[in-house]
Design a protein around this motif. Structure first.
Motif, PDB file in Angstrom:
ATOM      1  N   PHE A   8     -24.490 -15.134 -25.195  1.00 58.40           N
ATOM      2  CA  PHE A   8     -25.063 -15.461 -26.496  1.00 58.40           C
ATOM      3  C   PHE A   8     -24.211 -14.865 -27.613  1.00 58.40           C
ATOM      4  O   PHE A   8     -23.926 -15.522 -28.617  1.00 58.40           O
ATOM      5  N   LEU A 128     -26.139 -23.273 -24.549  1.00 59.77           N
ATOM      6  CA  LEU A 128     -27.518 -23.174 -25.002  1.00 59.77           C
ATOM      7  C   LEU A 128     -27.880 -24.231 -26.032  1.00 59.77           C
ATOM      8  O   LEU A 128     -29.011 -24.708 -26.088  1.00 59.77           O
ATOM      9  N   TYR A 129     -26.931 -24.595 -26.862  1.00 58.15           N
ATOM     10  CA  TYR A 129     -27.242 -25.508 -27.953  1.00 58.15           C
ATOM     11  C   TYR A 129     -25.996 -26.292 -28.317  1.00 58.15           C
ATOM     12  O   TYR A 129     -24.893 -25.761 -28.327  1.00 58.15           O
TER      13      TYR A 129
END
Length: 141
Positions: A8, A128-129
């Motif tokens: 992240f 994740l995105y």
């Protein structure tokens, strides 16, 4: 958990650089499960495993008919070696063919990425995105 935060963090730090890049994602599990080559390989592997099980059945039958302890040991060794040799050859063949299919899938993804000018292609499970999902555009056998 640490790995998730690290990933992240890397995404956040490099996000500004990637904002200008063309990113795609692929669902590798879906591609593999839809591959006719993988289905065929699994079917062939299952048939070969059935044949391997027949070696065990034949061995048990032959050993149960023998009364001499030394001959039983010889038969057990013979059938164990036969089983191990066939299993090793089967595993090697399966692994080689699976690696070839994996290379084919990677090649198809690379072709699609180059054709559509994607800078990065990630596995859908990793990102994740963001990114355009090109899974259904990857054509593998």
């Amino acid at each position: 958990m640490k790995k998730m935060f690290l990933i992240f963090g890397l995404v956040m730090v490099t996000g500004c650089v990637w904002a200008e890049d063309n990113i795609a994602v692929v669902d590798l599990q879906k591609i593999v499960s839809n591959s006719s080559q993988v289905r065929q390989l699994k079917q062939e592997h299952a048939k070969k495993m059935e044949e391997l099980n027949k070696v065990i059945v034949n061995a048990r039958s032959a050993i149960s008919k023998e009364n001499d302890a030394s001959k039983i040991l010889q038969l057990e060794e013979k059938y164990t070696n036969e089983f191990n040799d066939k299993k090793a050859a089967l595993d090697k063949d399966y692994s080689n063919r699976l690696n070839a299919i994996e290379k084919n899938i990677k090649d198809e993804i690379a072709k699609k990425a180059q054709a559509d000018n994607y800078d990065y292609v990630f596995a859908k499970s990793v990102l994740l995105y963001g990114g355009k999902d090109i899974t259904n555009e990857i054509k593998v056998k």
